[in-house]
Design a protein around this motif. Sequence first.
Motif, short mmCIF file in Angstrom:
data_model
loop_
_atom_site.label_atom_id
_atom_site.label_comp_id
_atom_site.label_asym_id
_atom_site.label_seq_id
_atom_site.Cartn_x
_atom_site.Cartn_y
_atom_site.Cartn_z
N SER A 1 7.06 -7.51 -10.06
CA SER A 1 6.28 -7.68 -8.81
C SER A 1 5.20 -8.29 -8.83
CB SER A 1 6.45 -6.21 -7.79
OG SER A 1 5.76 -5.27 -8.62
N VAL A 2 4.42 -8.77 -7.54
CA VAL A 2 3.26 -9.31 -7.72
C VAL A 2 1.80 -8.67 -8.08
CG1 VAL A 2 2.50 -8.45 -5.07
CG2 VAL A 2 1.63 -10.64 -6.20
N ASP A 3 2.13 -7.25 -8.11
CA ASP A 3 0.91 -6.47 -8.69
C ASP A 3 0.96 -6.58 -10.27
OD1 ASP A 3 3.46 -5.06 -8.16
OD2 ASP A 3 2.33 -3.41 -9.43
N TRP A 4 1.96 -7.06 -10.57
CA TRP A 4 1.81 -7.14 -12.38
C TRP A 4 0.94 -8.33 -12.73
CZ3 TRP A 4 3.06 -4.43 -16.43
CH2 TRP A 4 3.86 -3.19 -16.49
N LEU A 5 0.69 -9.38 -11.72
CA LEU A 5 -0.08 -10.50 -12.13
C LEU A 5 -1.62 -9.71 -12.39
CD1 LEU A 5 2.12 -11.95 -10.37
CD2 LEU A 5 0.16 -13.67 -9.86
N GLY A 6 -2.05 -8.84 -11.58
CA GLY A 6 -3.09 -7.92 -11.88
C GLY A 6 -3.11 -7.24 -13.28
N TRP A 7 -1.85 -6.43 -13.39
CA TRP A 7 -1.85 -5.52 -14.62
C TRP A 7 -1.87 -6.21 -15.71
CZ3 TRP A 7 -3.16 -2.35 -11.40
CH2 TRP A 7 -2.65 -1.94 -10.20
#
Length: 415
Positions: free
Chosen positions: A259-265
């Motif tokens: 999901s999109v939050d994995w761009l951050g992780w």
Amino acid sequence: MAYAVSSALPRGGEARLFFSRLFQRLGVHCSYFVGLLGIATYELGMDAFGISALMLLGNLSIVVGNAVAGPVVDRFGPKATLVRSLLVMVAVFLVNALVLSTFAVLCVVMAAWSLLTGVLNTAYKTLPPYLVVPDRYQSANGLLALADNIALVAGPLLGGAVTLVFPVRAVFFVATAFTLVAWGVVLRMTLSAAGTDVGPGKADASERHGLGYVLEGFSVTFRTPALLVMFCMCFFGFFCYGAFDSLESLFYRDVLNVSVDWLGWLVAALGVGSVVGSVGMMAAKGRAQRLVSLHGAALMLLVTGLGSWLYVGTSNVWCAAAGQVVTGFGFAFLDPTITMLAQERTDLSVTGRVISTISIGGQCAGILPLFVAPFLAEAFGVQPVLVGASIISTLVGLGFLVCLPRGFGHEKVSE
């Protein structure tokens, strides 16, 4: 090692350099990957061609920003350039936060954001000779990179956390606050041409205007062998990474299936390796000092290629995270090394233009793959294209490492 790190801790002007860059990059990293690219990929549902067009515009704008920044910084000084550019960046973040996103709006924001990024990067990289004596260049450039890389860890983590609670565009309000803090720190800087009598306004007045003044950075770079190698190293070393600009977020969505939050992780994983790399560069003493050289830079190019290969070579998110750590280490050691070597080999009156010229080499190289990456991805798939780019980058690093003569570029010269 502990003594080497402690001797490079920020103090005085270096502390202001460190904290200003830290907050400026926190603003960028908490909002760029999760915010700008997240909106493009997940909210607007762009394909490889749309993201490539957006990234092409961004990369072209960074080149323009670098080209403009060199002459501006050398003429007016890095502080004046930073004060004005940071305020304009605040305005860009607010537009991102308040205006409904469409492809046209994202294009305008990307162009402005990227142009300012080119200006800010050159201005910050020109600051150390105004703040410290040459013996402190290594620690000052290491601290500058360390600030950037701490932000590369904390920024995406913060951006990913914000999107779990608030709408995606809320990250741009956070970025605005960080940028204003960076602006306040810059205002408190006191610059002096440390270790030299050359500074803005002290060069021959006849050389301080016109096309000749703008092109002087290219002239100095191309007629100085070590600087020319740095330019070529950045150009050929970063040649294939344009493919990552256009396909990376699609790799997350379609290959890793996250999901999109994995761009951050995953960007934060890159930041972890980057922190280690910048600390390593800053603390390198004794035999390890040999890595802070052109041969060391070539070795780190090889490391980044191998790390990128691990990053995109599987569909396992933990392998991708490990690859990001390795890649981050290589980049974080490489970038401040190149910057320091360029500072050592130029008079202060032309440092901004030389650094911008070398940066333009890397940025232009990253633009070219954007024209072909979407077509290759359409034909072969996203992952094979990224793996191929990683292999080529690895071979480039290996080529520089093998072909550079021993001792080349070790001498310190002044133009």
